[in-house]
Design an enzyme around this catalytic site. Structure first.
Site, PDB file in Angstrom:
ATOM      1  N   HIS A  61      13.235  -8.816  27.546  1.00 27.44           N
ATOM      2  CA  HIS A  61      13.704  -9.803  28.513  1.00 27.44           C
ATOM      3  C   HIS A  61      15.155  -9.557  28.936  1.00 27.44           C
ATOM      4  CE1 HIS A  61      13.280 -13.154  30.982  1.00 27.44           C
ATOM      5  NE2 HIS A  61      12.792 -14.048  30.136  1.00 27.44           N
ATOM      6  N   ASP A  96      12.284  -9.423  33.701  1.00 26.35           N
ATOM      7  CA  ASP A  96      12.054 -10.869  33.782  1.00 26.35           C
ATOM      8  C   ASP A  96      10.563 -11.169  33.710  1.00 26.35           C
ATOM      9  OD1 ASP A  96      14.761 -11.392  34.026  1.00 26.35           O
ATOM     10  OD2 ASP A  96      14.709 -11.218  36.222  1.00 26.35           O
TER      11      ASP A  96
END
Length: 497
Positions: free
Chosen positions: A467, A471
């Site tokens: 992450h 995304d």
């Protein structure tokens, strides 16, 4: 003349190695290109062949020692001195016959008797080989000849030569433990693996064969109790009970021999533990899952798998389809085909797609890499995956083939799992797990009938991503691209249909 054996460079990124096992001892003879020792790196365990034939005169580096590339490991004296030593023994046997003609009148039988016995013991090596042919005579001892299709293997296992075979051939620790557990003599086995290596299945088959004569013995009582024909069916009933061997195989695959035992972690297991823990510590990982309908692919496989195997030499599984769809999606979404350098504070979006394929081996999980996988078609992908997987399981893969990956694919469905949450292989930013393909009743939209319930082949696709770089929306877009490519099933042209 002495030949020096040094630590070889096992890969571009490998600068040192650990000697895990010497396959020859000091004073033993080794042939050119015969495996001399095993070396372990942080990527792979490799057998190092002898650069020359001769006698191992000195071992410089002991087991479990780590040395850099180029360090001297051992010294081999070319066996030139040992070769002439053999001919003198033959002339020694020849003079023995010469005295025979002298005492030809009467002492001949007396002289012949003492001379004949010493002659055979002189060639020790030849004697052991000459004694092998007579041994097949005892082969008829196991009366149940049909039960032992591997009867030729039994005769080739004299005590002396069997021990030599067990010591000379490479056998994995798991196979040795399994053989000890079942009381199987490794020297009596003829391996079915690559290069004649003994696999754990060979040990299980041998253990099953040694146990099978026991049930064969009750064949005599039926002859005595001929009037009771009902006894024959009752005895025939237990014979088809195949569940016992199946359960044995399952238990062996799980390696139940480790129960109640404490042992040191292997080098590979230590590396795996370190890498996985490090991956969880340095990256922000989470997993997104989608479901794909691969019914069209399943039908294509049924139509083409026989012709595909005949043409390409490998089986057509679902994995090449998953790999091809993954590589195509990586080209569309380069953010997932990236690497992170935390110290430099940079992210690299790779130009090529170097796909790592997780392979389950007896030593642990390894990830060989299909370099430039984006250049492969479906057939090339299938051949490359099969080749890499086989060489990885047989410890023939090179260290360079275990590095340089930009994205990883792990087929957890091969063992029946629906899906999991795989851990990223650093410094990559994503890994895709493909679950088991199962038939399920699902709701689909039919142009004429509307919503209908039908049976479809379904699979879960689980993407673990970093992450810090990727995304959630990026991950979802990547998964949807893979899903759509699989569901459209447009692979007929590549399969020749």
């Amino acid at each position: 003349m002495a030949v020096s054996v040094t630590m070889p460079r096992l890969g571009e990124s490998v600068s040192e190695g650990t000697v895990t096992r010497w396959l020859k001892k000091e004073g033993e003879r080794v042939e050119a290109d015969e495996p001399l020792l095993e070396v372990s790196t942080d990527k792979v365990d490799t057998e190092i062949p002898s650069p020359a034939a001769g006698i191992v005169s000195s071992i410089k580096v002991q087991e479990d020692e780590t040395v850099e590339v180029g360090v001297e490991l051992a010294i081999i004296d070319d066996g030139a001195d040992a070769v002439p030593a053999a001919p003198p023994e033959e002339p020694a046997a020849e003079p023995a016959p010469t005295p025979e003609p002298a005492p030809a009148p009467t002492p001949e039988p007396v002289a012949a008797a003492p001379v004949a016995p010493p002659a055979p013991p002189a060639p020790a090596v030849a004697a052991s080989q000459e004694s092998a042919p007579p041994v097949p005579a005892p082969a008829p001892q196991p009366v149940s000849q049909p039960v032992q299709p591997t009867a030729p293997t039994a005769p080739a296992s004299p005590a002396a030569s069997g021990a030599g075979d067990a010591e000379g051939a490479y056998v994995t620790p798991l196979v040795r433990k399994l053989a000890a557990e079942h009381g199987v003599d490794l020297g009596s086995l003829q391996g079915t693996g690559v290069g004649g290596r003994i696999r754990k299945q060979d040990v299980l088959d041998a253990a099953q064969q040694t146990a099978s004569p026991a049930p064969a013995a009750p064949a005599a009582p039926p002859a005595a109790s001929a009037p009771a024909p009902a006894a024959a069916p009752t005895q025939a009933a237990p014979l088809p009970s195949a569940p016992a061997p199946v359960a044995q195989v399952v238990r062996a695959a799980a390696d139940t021999t480790v129960r109640g035992r404490t042992e040191e972690l292997s080098r590979l297991r230590k590396v795996i533990a370190s890498r996985m823990t490090e991956s969880l510590q340095v990256s922000a990982q989470l997993t997104t899952v989608v479901e794909a309908d691969v019914t069209k692919i399943a039908r294509l496989r049924d139509q083409a798998k026989a012709a595909f195997q005949a043409r390409e030499g490998v089986k057509l599984s679902f994995l090449p389809f998953f790999a091809l769809a993954t590589v195509e999606a990586l080209k569309t979404h380069p953010v997932v085909n990236a690497s992170v350098d935390v110290e430099a504070g940079t992210v690299t979006y790779h130009e090529g797609e170097h796909l790592g394929i997780a392979v389950d081996t007896e030593r642990g999980l390894l990830v060989p890499v299909l370099h430039n996988a984006g250049d492969l078609n479906l057939a090339g992908m299938a051949r490359k995956i099969a080749d890499l997987a086989e060489r990885t399981r047989t410890n023939q893969v090179t260290p360079d083939e275990l590095g340089g990956g930009t994205f990883t694919l792990t087929n957890t469905g091969s063992r029946g799992a629906l899906f999991d949450t795989p851990i990223i292989n650093q410094p990559q930013v994503g890994i895709l797990g493909t679950g088991s393909v199962v038939k399920r009743a699902v709701v689909v939209e039919d142009p004429q009938l509307g919503e209908v319930v039908t049976v479809r082949s379904m699979v879960y696709l689980a993407l673990t991503y970093d992450h810090r770089i990727v995304d959630g929306a990026d991950a979802a877009r990547f998964l949807v691209t893979v899903k759509e490519r699989l569901e459209e099933g447009d692979f007929a042209s590549e399969l020749g249909l």
